[in-house]
Structures are given as structure tokens and as C-alpha cells.
Scaffold this active site. Structure first.
Site, PDB file in Angstrom:
ATOM      1  N   ARG A  45       0.795  -1.193   0.384  1.00 32.55           N
ATOM      2  CA  ARG A  45       0.103  -0.321   0.222  1.00 32.55           C
ATOM      3  C   ARG A  45       0.696   1.657   0.023  1.00 32.55           C
ATOM      4  O   ARG A  45       1.377   1.187   0.486  1.00 32.55           O
ATOM      5  CB  ARG A  45      -1.566  -0.210   0.776  1.00 32.55           C
ATOM      6  CG  ARG A  45      -0.453  -0.856   2.409  1.00 32.55           C
ATOM      7  CD  ARG A  45       0.598   0.157   2.744  1.00 32.55           C
ATOM      8  NE  ARG A  45       0.358   1.493   3.325  1.00 32.55           N
ATOM      9  CZ  ARG A  45       1.797   2.269   3.197  1.00 32.55           C
ATOM     10  NH1 ARG A  45       2.035   2.028   3.859  1.00 32.55           N
ATOM     11  NH2 ARG A  45       0.643   3.550   3.570  1.00 32.55           N
ATOM     12  N   GLY A  46       0.649   2.275  -0.393  1.00 32.72           N
ATOM     13  CA  GLY A  46       0.645   3.711   0.200  1.00 32.72           C
ATOM     14  C   GLY A  46       0.938   3.932  -1.773  1.00 32.72           C
ATOM     15  O   GLY A  46       1.489   3.080  -2.206  1.00 32.72           O
ATOM     16  N   ALA A  47       0.540   5.540  -1.588  1.00 29.98           N
ATOM     17  CA  ALA A  47       0.451   5.290  -3.328  1.00 29.98           C
ATOM     18  C   ALA A  47       1.710   5.242  -4.278  1.00 29.98           C
ATOM     19  O   ALA A  47       1.785   4.156  -5.597  1.00 29.98           O
ATOM     20  CB  ALA A  47       0.655   7.154  -3.816  1.00 29.98           C
ATOM     21  N   ARG A  88      -7.755  -0.129  -6.945  1.00 28.56           N
ATOM     22  CA  ARG A  88      -7.744   1.073  -5.964  1.00 28.56           C
ATOM     23  C   ARG A  88      -7.852   2.464  -6.526  1.00 28.56           C
ATOM     24  O   ARG A  88      -7.226   2.548  -7.405  1.00 28.56           O
ATOM     25  CB  ARG A  88      -6.311   0.877  -4.710  1.00 28.56           C
ATOM     26  CG  ARG A  88      -6.430   0.352  -3.916  1.00 28.56           C
ATOM     27  CD  ARG A  88      -5.509  -0.065  -3.102  1.00 28.56           C
ATOM     28  NE  ARG A  88      -5.797   0.811  -1.749  1.00 28.56           N
ATOM     29  CZ  ARG A  88      -5.773   1.228  -0.341  1.00 28.56           C
ATOM     30  NH1 ARG A  88      -3.919   1.071  -0.466  1.00 28.56           N
ATOM     31  NH2 ARG A  88      -5.451   2.073   0.215  1.00 28.56           N
ATOM     32  N   GLN A 197      -2.068   2.089   9.848  1.00 23.67           N
ATOM     33  CA  GLN A 197      -0.595   2.221   9.123  1.00 23.67           C
ATOM     34  C   GLN A 197       0.786   3.147  10.078  1.00 23.67           C
ATOM     35  O   GLN A 197       1.560   3.144  10.195  1.00 23.67           O
ATOM     36  CB  GLN A 197      -0.869   3.037   7.792  1.00 23.67           C
ATOM     37  CG  GLN A 197      -1.053   2.317   6.914  1.00 23.67           C
ATOM     38  CD  GLN A 197      -3.043   2.933   6.745  1.00 23.67           C
ATOM     39  OE1 GLN A 197      -3.730   3.126   7.918  1.00 23.67           O
ATOM     40  NE2 GLN A 197      -3.437   2.214   5.296  1.00 23.67           N
ATOM     41  N   ASP A 238      -2.296  10.736  -1.743  1.00 21.88           N
ATOM     42  CA  ASP A 238      -1.808   9.847  -2.859  1.00 21.88           C
ATOM     43  C   ASP A 238      -2.217  10.439  -4.272  1.00 21.88           C
ATOM     44  O   ASP A 238      -2.840   8.999  -5.010  1.00 21.88           O
ATOM     45  CB  ASP A 238      -3.741   9.001  -2.139  1.00 21.88           C
ATOM     46  CG  ASP A 238      -2.922   7.764  -1.276  1.00 21.88           C
ATOM     47  OD1 ASP A 238      -2.982   8.813  -0.336  1.00 21.88           O
ATOM     48  OD2 ASP A 238      -2.399   7.001  -1.361  1.00 21.88           O
TER      49      ASP A 238
HETATM   50  O1  MRU Z   1      -4.742   3.489   2.276  1.00 16.47           O
HETATM   51  P1  MRU Z   1      -3.362   3.613   2.098  1.00 16.47           P
HETATM   52  O2  MRU Z   1      -2.327   2.530   3.112  1.00 16.47           O
HETATM   53  O3  MRU Z   1      -2.282   2.807   1.115  1.00 16.47           O
HETATM   54  O4  MRU Z   1      -3.206   4.921   2.093  1.00 16.47           O
HETATM   55  C1  MRU Z   1      -1.735   5.778   2.324  1.00 16.47           C
HETATM   56  C2  MRU Z   1      -1.487   7.015   2.957  1.00 16.47           C
HETATM   57  O5  MRU Z   1      -2.508   7.750   2.528  1.00 16.47           O
HETATM   58  C3  MRU Z   1      -0.365   7.652   2.375  1.00 16.47           C
HETATM   59  O6  MRU Z   1      -0.396   9.021   2.861  1.00 16.47           O
HETATM   60  C4  MRU Z   1      -0.118   8.048   0.761  1.00 16.47           C
HETATM   61  O7  MRU Z   1      -0.220   7.077  -0.302  1.00 16.47           O
HETATM   62  C5  MRU Z   1       1.700   8.612   0.541  1.00 16.47           C
HETATM   63  S1  MRU Z   1       2.572   7.607   0.787  1.00 16.47           S
HETATM   64  C6  MRU Z   1       4.430   7.900   0.266  1.00 16.47           C
END
Ligand code: MRU
Length: 349
Positions: A45-47, A88, A197, A238
Site C-alpha cells: 500500500r502507499g501511492a 484501488r 499504518q 495519494d
Molecule cells: O491506504 P494506504 O495505506 O495505501 O494509504 C496510504 C497513504 O495515504 C499515504 O499517506 C500516501 O499513499 C502517501 S505514501 C508515500
């Protein structure tokens, strides 16, 4: 280095982020469907990490194809892209990575490149995205580290670290870089309900680096700010709209308002692949609604009464007016963001 995702001869290997910090285990995805599943279930996960995972998913699909020619592979390539794009909706990096693969495929198709060479080029493109992501995080770190105070508490929300990228992190990259500059930073990590997270992932990776970290419940930030314990806030994103509004993990908007009220700088760190100039404002960003069970249950245990109403939006939108600066690998942007984003976009062309 934290092995968030790694291309191997067998497939793509992911550290299982649903199991951290109690268990360090790995999931091997050998098909496009398996890559899609690890994205949906948030093993990864994470963009930025989602974007590069999808790129490797495309590479895996090309590698596994039974098609003998490019013409035969073309409709399958489209299906692979559609499957991965449906995982997603909020992080634009996913669509950015898939579009980049589509452009590559279209130009190789037009050039008459044979399928065996296209497979190599697709994999090399995924490797390039991986390397570029780490380089972008390092550059963001250099730009953003300088903005953080020489000492004191820095609050972050969710995990925008090595685990959310191919390494080093965006918001946590800025913090890591500040620490490397010799700054005496103490990180406050919002636990980040419901998926935790912050409590699980940010705490785990910062502790591995020996960066002093305190986990707080999401509802504690205001009182810490009032007590003078937070000198700056840095979060990831994101999707950043053309006017500077940005989507990030649910609860980011709360933190932004609190920071403004207490006169604390609020920074957003993200690579250019998170900027979506096609989306005019935050209102047009699609917000993922996730399974209610993430709210009603924890660790297999039910927390809420049967039948109670539940909502679980995974992200919220922070209006641009709350952001002190947007930190990218290209430099630091200030308001008015519609103008600074457009200028920096044009300068890179
Ligand atoms: O749902 P997630 O865990 O994928 O959400 C992640 C976030 O909101 C992060 O802050 C974002 O993706 C930036 S990651 C460098």
C-alpha cells in the site's frame, strides 16, 4: 533497506504489510491476479508503491503470456491494464504507472518491435520506475529536510515511508533526511485508524532506523500541539489536484486544520507521479470506501454492536489553503498552487 517490493525470477515479492510489525513475512505474486490481490488487500500500500507494483504486474503479465505475436498479445495487454487499474481508485500513481506502460506498448507496437523484445522493454520500464521512485524520495528528502526545524517534534499521519514507496519514503524521507542533516527530530506518529499504518508501519520502520518515535492515538494531536510539542507536520499524498488540494489517508484533513489553528507548518511531500493536473480540484478526486470490517473488527475481534451504521472512507481531501508547502523531487512549491504547479509542470516539459 526495507524490501517493500522486489522483482525476482519467480515473480514479485512483497513484504506483507498486513502482518507487520509482529511478523516479517513475504508474499510472492506470480500472476497479474495475484498482484491485483496484494494491492486490494493492502499487503502492499502507499501511492508510489502501488504504482510500481502495478508496473511489475504488467511486466509479469507480459512475461506469462502464451501469445506468440504482439498482435495476439495486444488485447491481453489491455485486459491486464484494466485488471490492475480496478484495484484501488484514489492514488493516481496507479493510473500514472499503467498509462506509462500503455504509451510504451503503443509506441513499440507502432514500431513493429517483436514480442520478446517488448517483454524486456516492459520489465525495464518497471525497473526504471522503481529506481526513479527511490531517487525522487531522496530528492524530496533533500528539499524538505531543510524545511524542518533543527529540533523538536514532527507529526506524521499514516505511513508515507519506505514501506509506501520503493525505499526511503516521501514524508518519512523528509524526516530521514532532516535527521541525516543532524537535526534533532522526535517523530509523533498518528496511529491512523482504522488500518493503523502509523502505529504498525511508521513506528516499525522509524525504530529500525533508530529515529525517536512516539505513537499517539489520532485524537491526541490537538492537545500535543497546544502543549508546544509539535513544531511541524509532514504527510504524504495519494493524489494532488491541479489547484493543490490533495487526498491522503483519512484524518489528514483534521491534522491540517489543527496545524493551522496552532500556527504550525503543514507540509505535503509527494513525487510528481502523485500530481494529477487533469483533476482540477480535490472535489473531483475519487475516494475509496473500504470494507466496514476494518472499522468493526480488530485482530479478529468485533468492536462494535451488530447492525450499527459504519462508514469507512480510506482518504480525505485537504484543501490547498492549509498546506504551507508541497515538497516534490523537482523542488518546493508554495501557494498559489494552481500557478506554482503549472509553472513547474511546464518547466519540466
Ligand atoms: O491506504 P494506504 O495505506 O495505501 O494509504 C496510504 C497513504 O495515504 C499515504 O499517506 C500516501 O499513499 C502517501 S505514501 C508515500
Amino acid at each position: 533497506m526495507i524490501p517493500t517490493l522486489t522483482w525476482t525470477d519467480e515473480g514479485v515479492r512483497f513484504i506483507d504489510q498486513t502482518k507487520l510489525p509482529l511478523e516479517e513475512s513475504y508474499v510472492l505474486a506470480t500472476t497479474v491476479d495475484e498482484v491485483a490481490d496484494v494491492i486490494v488487500t493492502m499487503v502492499v500500500r502507499g501511492a508510489p508503491a502501488i504504482g510500481v507494483s502495478a508496473a511489475y504486474g504488467v511486466a509479469l503479465g507480459a512475461h506469462n503470456t502464451r501469445a506468440a505475436t504482439v498482435t495476439e498479445f495486444a488485447p491481453e495487454f489491455e485486459q491486464i491494464c484494466t485488471r490492475l487499474a480496478g484495484t484501488r481508485p484514489t492514488a493516481v500513481n496507479l493510473f500514472w504507472a499503467i498509462d506509462r506502460m500503455k504509451k510504451l506498448f503503443a509506441s513499440e507496437l507502432a514500431a513493429g518491435t517483436p514480442l520478446y523484445q517488448i517483454k524486456v522493454k516492459i520489465l525495464n520500464e518497471a525497473h526504471a520506475m522503481y529506481d526513479e521512485d527511490i531517487a525522487a524520495c531522496k530528492a524530496m528528502g533533500a528539499h524538505g529536510g531543510a524545511l524542518l526545524p533543527d529540533e523538536g517534534g514532527v507529526l506524521t499521519h499514516c505511513n508515507a515511508g519506505a514501506l509506501a514507496t520503493c525505499g526511503y519514503g516521501t514524508a518519512l524521507g523528509v524526516i530521514r533526511s532532516a535527521v541525516e542533516m543532524g537535526k534533532n527530530i522526535h517523530v509523533y506518529a498518528d496511529e491512523t485508524r482504522p488500518f493503523l499504518q502509523g502505529a504498525r508501519l511508521t513506528a516499525w520502520e522509524l525504530m529500525a532506523d533508530g529515529i525517536p518515535t512516539t505513537v499517539i492515538c489520532d485524537n491526541m494531536a490537538a492537545s500535543l500541539m497546544r502543549a508546544g510539542k509539535i513544531k511541524a507536520v509532514v504527510v504524504g499524498a495519494d493524489r494532488i489536484a491541479a489547484n493543490g488540494d490533495f487526498a491522503n489517508k483519512i484524518g489528514t484533513y483534521n491534522v491540517a486544520i489543527l496545524a493551522k489553528e496552532h500556527g504550525i507548518p503543514f507540509y505535503c511531500a509527494a513525487p510528481w507521479s502523485t500530481i494529477d493536473m487533469e483533476t482540477p480540484t480535490g472535489d473531483a478526486i475519487p475516494i475509496e470506501e473500504r470494507n466496514q470490517k476494518e472499522v468493526t473488527h480488530h485482530g479478529g475481534k468485533q468492536l462494535t454492536p451488530n447492525g450499527v451504521g459504519i462508514c469507512n472512507p480510506a482518504f480525505d481531501v485537504t484543501p490547498a489553503k492549509y498546506t504551507t508547502a508541497i515538497i516534490t523531487e523537482r523542488g518546493v512549491l508554495r501557494a498559489p498552487y494552481a500557478e506554482s504547479l503549472r509553472t513547474m509542470e511546464l518547466a519540466a516539459k
